[in-house]
Design a protein around this motif. Structure first.
Motif, PDB file in Angstrom:
ATOM      1  N   SER A  45       0.877  -1.416  -0.072  1.00  0.00           N
ATOM      2  CA  SER A  45       0.021  -0.048  -0.275  1.00  0.00           C
ATOM      3  C   SER A  45       0.727   1.384   0.107  1.00  0.00           C
ATOM      4  CB  SER A  45      -0.928   0.158   1.318  1.00  0.00           C
ATOM      5  OG  SER A  45      -1.352   1.295   1.383  1.00  0.00           O
ATOM      6  N   THR A  46       0.819   2.024  -0.901  1.00  0.00           N
ATOM      7  CA  THR A  46       1.699   3.380  -1.124  1.00  0.00           C
ATOM      8  C   THR A  46       1.116   4.420  -0.136  1.00  0.00           C
ATOM      9  OG1 THR A  46       0.197   4.040  -2.827  1.00  0.00           O
ATOM     10  CG2 THR A  46       1.946   2.977  -3.630  1.00  0.00           C
ATOM     11  N   LYS A  47      -0.282   4.167   0.184  1.00  0.00           N
ATOM     12  CA  LYS A  47      -0.767   4.965   1.354  1.00  0.00           C
ATOM     13  C   LYS A  47      -0.134   4.650   2.594  1.00  0.00           C
ATOM     14  CE  LYS A  47      -5.255   5.180  -0.800  1.00  0.00           C
ATOM     15  NZ  LYS A  47      -6.785   5.068  -0.571  1.00  0.00           N
ATOM     16  N   ILE A  48       0.342   3.784   2.895  1.00  0.00           N
ATOM     17  CA  ILE A  48       1.183   3.469   4.240  1.00  0.00           C
ATOM     18  C   ILE A  48       2.369   4.115   4.095  1.00  0.00           C
ATOM     19  CG2 ILE A  48       2.394   1.587   5.480  1.00  0.00           C
ATOM     20  CD1 ILE A  48      -0.749   1.446   5.938  1.00  0.00           C
ATOM     21  N   ASN A  49       2.921   4.133   2.936  1.00  0.00           N
ATOM     22  CA  ASN A  49       4.166   5.186   2.850  1.00  0.00           C
ATOM     23  C   ASN A  49       4.183   6.523   3.245  1.00  0.00           C
ATOM     24  OD1 ASN A  49       5.579   2.749   2.284  1.00  0.00           O
ATOM     25  ND2 ASN A  49       5.459   2.966   0.179  1.00  0.00           N
ATOM     26  N   TYR A  50       2.947   6.970   2.453  1.00  0.00           N
ATOM     27  CA  TYR A  50       2.525   8.586   2.560  1.00  0.00           C
ATOM     28  C   TYR A  50       2.523   8.753   4.268  1.00  0.00           C
ATOM     29  CZ  TYR A  50       1.364  13.110   1.445  1.00  0.00           C
ATOM     30  OH  TYR A  50       1.264  14.501   1.116  1.00  0.00           O
ATOM     31  N   ILE A  51       1.523   8.042   4.567  1.00  0.00           N
ATOM     32  CA  ILE A  51       0.966   8.425   5.942  1.00  0.00           C
ATOM     33  C   ILE A  51       2.182   7.963   7.021  1.00  0.00           C
ATOM     34  CG2 ILE A  51      -0.404   7.495   8.056  1.00  0.00           C
ATOM     35  CD1 ILE A  51      -2.282   6.577   5.924  1.00  0.00           C
ATOM     36  N   ALA A  52       3.119   7.289   6.599  1.00  0.00           N
ATOM     37  CA  ALA A  52       4.358   6.981   7.706  1.00  0.00           C
ATOM     38  C   ALA A  52       5.279   8.200   7.801  1.00  0.00           C
ATOM     39  CB  ALA A  52       4.993   5.653   7.312  1.00  0.00           C
ATOM     40  N   MET A  53       5.265   8.836   6.393  1.00  0.00           N
ATOM     41  CA  MET A  53       6.312   9.925   6.270  1.00  0.00           C
ATOM     42  C   MET A  53       5.968  11.065   7.158  1.00  0.00           C
ATOM     43  SD  MET A  53       6.529  10.020   2.289  1.00  0.00           S
ATOM     44  CE  MET A  53       7.444  11.770   2.239  1.00  0.00           C
ATOM     45  N   TYR A  54       4.976  11.290   7.757  1.00  0.00           N
ATOM     46  CA  TYR A  54       4.536  12.403   8.657  1.00  0.00           C
ATOM     47  C   TYR A  54       4.203  11.844   9.919  1.00  0.00           C
ATOM     48  CZ  TYR A  54       4.730  14.706   4.036  1.00  0.00           C
ATOM     49  OH  TYR A  54       5.160  15.091   2.663  1.00  0.00           O
ATOM     50  N   THR A  55       4.354  10.661  10.523  1.00  0.00           N
ATOM     51  CA  THR A  55       4.048  10.153  11.758  1.00  0.00           C
ATOM     52  C   THR A  55       4.641  10.998  12.497  1.00  0.00           C
ATOM     53  OG1 THR A  55       5.562   8.267  11.496  1.00  0.00           O
ATOM     54  CG2 THR A  55       3.289   7.825  11.006  1.00  0.00           C
ATOM     55  N   LEU A  56       5.833  11.153  12.691  1.00  0.00           N
ATOM     56  CA  LEU A  56       6.686  12.135  13.614  1.00  0.00           C
ATOM     57  C   LEU A  56       6.073  13.310  13.875  1.00  0.00           C
ATOM     58  CD1 LEU A  56       9.046  11.736  15.369  1.00  0.00           C
ATOM     59  CD2 LEU A  56      10.485  12.858  13.641  1.00  0.00           C
ATOM     60  N   SER A  57       5.288  13.962  13.040  1.00  0.00           N
ATOM     61  CA  SER A  57       4.724  15.270  13.261  1.00  0.00           C
ATOM     62  C   SER A  57       3.472  15.013  13.978  1.00  0.00           C
ATOM     63  CB  SER A  57       4.335  15.825  11.897  1.00  0.00           C
ATOM     64  OG  SER A  57       3.414  15.087  11.190  1.00  0.00           O
ATOM     65  N   VAL A  58       3.207  13.756  14.155  1.00  0.00           N
ATOM     66  CA  VAL A  58       1.794  13.362  15.125  1.00  0.00           C
ATOM     67  C   VAL A  58       2.462  13.812  16.518  1.00  0.00           C
ATOM     68  CG1 VAL A  58       0.388  11.651  16.140  1.00  0.00           C
ATOM     69  CG2 VAL A  58       0.656  11.921  13.571  1.00  0.00           C
ATOM     70  N   TYR A  59       3.502  13.335  16.860  1.00  0.00           N
ATOM     71  CA  TYR A  59       4.099  13.446  18.068  1.00  0.00           C
ATOM     72  C   TYR A  59       4.391  14.977  18.294  1.00  0.00           C
ATOM     73  CZ  TYR A  59       7.628  13.035  21.732  1.00  0.00           C
ATOM     74  OH  TYR A  59       8.543  13.184  23.143  1.00  0.00           O
ATOM     75  N   LEU A  60       5.270  15.444  17.510  1.00  0.00           N
ATOM     76  CA  LEU A  60       5.457  17.077  17.473  1.00  0.00           C
ATOM     77  C   LEU A  60       4.289  17.868  18.111  1.00  0.00           C
ATOM     78  CD1 LEU A  60       8.223  17.228  14.771  1.00  0.00           C
ATOM     79  CD2 LEU A  60       8.598  16.986  17.337  1.00  0.00           C
ATOM     80  N   VAL A  61       3.140  17.563  17.439  1.00  0.00           N
ATOM     81  CA  VAL A  61       1.958  18.324  17.311  1.00  0.00           C
ATOM     82  C   VAL A  61       1.223  18.234  18.949  1.00  0.00           C
ATOM     83  CG1 VAL A  61      -0.561  18.987  16.649  1.00  0.00           C
ATOM     84  CG2 VAL A  61       1.308  18.619  14.752  1.00  0.00           C
ATOM     85  N   HIS A  62       1.018  17.010  18.863  1.00  0.00           N
ATOM     86  CA  HIS A  62       0.254  16.709  20.228  1.00  0.00           C
ATOM     87  C   HIS A  62       1.041  16.743  21.524  1.00  0.00           C
ATOM     88  CE1 HIS A  62       1.375  12.289  20.258  1.00  0.00           C
ATOM     89  NE2 HIS A  62       0.921  12.300  21.656  1.00  0.00           N
ATOM     90  N   GLU A  63       2.405  16.476  21.489  1.00  0.00           N
ATOM     91  CA  GLU A  63       3.142  16.843  22.705  1.00  0.00           C
ATOM     92  C   GLU A  63       3.896  18.042  23.038  1.00  0.00           C
ATOM     93  OE1 GLU A  63       4.718  14.240  25.659  1.00  0.00           O
ATOM     94  OE2 GLU A  63       2.468  14.596  25.219  1.00  0.00           O
ATOM     95  N   GLN A  64       3.505  19.129  21.831  1.00  0.00           N
ATOM     96  CA  GLN A  64       3.993  20.437  22.057  1.00  0.00           C
ATOM     97  C   GLN A  64       3.354  20.887  23.658  1.00  0.00           C
ATOM     98  OE1 GLN A  64       2.255  23.541  22.346  1.00  0.00           O
ATOM     99  NE2 GLN A  64       3.884  24.998  21.300  1.00  0.00           N
TER     100      GLN A  64
END
Length: 351
Positions: A257-276
């Motif tokens: 699934s190429t969608k998996i790749n795209y979602i994974a590219m920005y998973t670290l930003s999930v941490y950066l946003v909700h843990e700010q």
């Protein structure tokens, strides 16, 4: 990204989602000392036991894919330094613009150095680990397979098994997993898997999944029966084995699934946003979060997972937006620098 890597990209997503689940529990359920029934206390112990692999597998992935790196990539270093600060500062400015926080220019400037100031403990430790990667790789490649296994075995005894039996981690410890030394240990584990495969006998994916589930159940039950003992640490013996087993399970599945790749590219930003810092306080004090989690004892665990899904999705969208802005600014800066360097070279060659 190569198709064979998509299973590990899925693992990144799973790991980040588990991190969000852990924060729902830590910053809301536990922070507010919610009164739970015995059944929900038991189910919460089980849930917590299964999610504590989240940080571990993230670092094991790094060791797995970075073991052959010979030098640091300058732009990657800058990205790790600047992106967290950029996202943290923009989020703070946004909250100030909406009047949620009083305007303070020095506070904004401070956020730009989030990586160095320790606003995100994971990012600070990860950045420190990244700086050591070329040296760590030289050490690892200088070892024979037996020597590498001996190093990991001794480190496991000293940093994982031993601390479990002593009263204070100030004597022998990985600081419950919140440390650079522990990240290096996990890096060695990931490197070993990449170079030599399993540590003992390789198992089937069903067997690895069985180990993960089995130990998760045991850990959760023990935590419920003996709440005075902390069985749930990133460097806990059961959690280390579970992290290894789950990583090996994922390594044996096929994902297309190429969608998996795209979602994974920005998973670290999930941490950066909700843990700010300010976002964290805002999110976990939202009335809707309390309402969902405390709606009914029957829906308690599903509500925790639902809140995690909502926070993950919302943070991913915000993180994706801010990361795209950062990437465009980064391209403009590099383009400007490259153009000036080219002009200087032309001037020098024409003399």
């Amino acid at each position: 990204m190569k198709e064979r890597q998509q299973n590990f990209e899925l693992l990144r997503i799973i790991a980040m989602f588990l991190i969000v689940v852990s924060h729902v529990i830590t910053h809301n359920v536990m922070a507010k000392h919610l009164e739970l029934s015995s059944v929900n206390t038991f189910l919460l112990s089980l849930l917590r036991s299964f999610i504590y692999i989240c940080v571990n597998v993230y670092i094991i992935i790094t060791g797995y894919f970075s073991i052959n790196a010979k030098q640091l990539k300058f732009r990657k270093v800058l990205n790790v330094i600047l992106l967290p600060g950029f996202i943290s500062a923009i989020l703070l400015i946004t909250l100030m613009a909406f009047g949620a926080i009083n305007f303070d220019i020095w506070r904004i400037i401070g956020k730009l150095f989030a990586t160095f100031r320790g606003e995100y403990w994971f990012i600070s430790n990860y950045f420190a680990l990244y700086l050591f990667i070329p040296l760590l790789n030289k050490i690892i490649h200088s070892f024979s397979r037996k020597e590498l296994q001996q190093w990991i075995f001794l480190t496991t005894l000293v940093g994982v098994i031993w601390p479990f039996f002593i009263e204070t981690e100030q004597i022998i410890a990985f600081n419950s997993g919140f440390s650079l030394i522990f990240f290096m240990y996990l890096y060695f584990v990931g490197a070993h898997i990449r170079l030599y495969g399993s540590f003992v006998k390789d198992l089937s994916k069903e067997q690895y999944l069985g180990i993960y589930v089995g130990l998760g159940l045991i850990t959760g039950i023990l935590q419920f029966l003996f709440p005075q003992i902390d069985f749930l640490n990133y460097n806990g013996p059961f959690e280390i084995i579970m992290s290894y087993a789950f990583f090996m399970f994922i390594s044996k599945i096929t994902v297309k699934s190429t969608k998996i790749n795209y979602i994974a590219m920005y998973t670290l930003s999930v941490y950066l946003v909700h843990e700010q810092g300010q976002m964290r306080e805002l999110i976990w004090n939202l009335p809707i979060v309390d309402t969902l989690i405390q709606l009914s004892p029957i829906t308690f665990i599903p509500a925790v997972l639902l809140v995690a899904v909502l926070v993950f999705c919302g943070s991913w969208i915000i993180g994706w937006t801010l990361t795209k802005i950062f990437e465009n600014l980064e391209k403009l800066i590099y383009k400007f620098v490259d153009r000036n360097v080219l002009v200087e070279k032309l001037k020098t060659s024409s003399k």
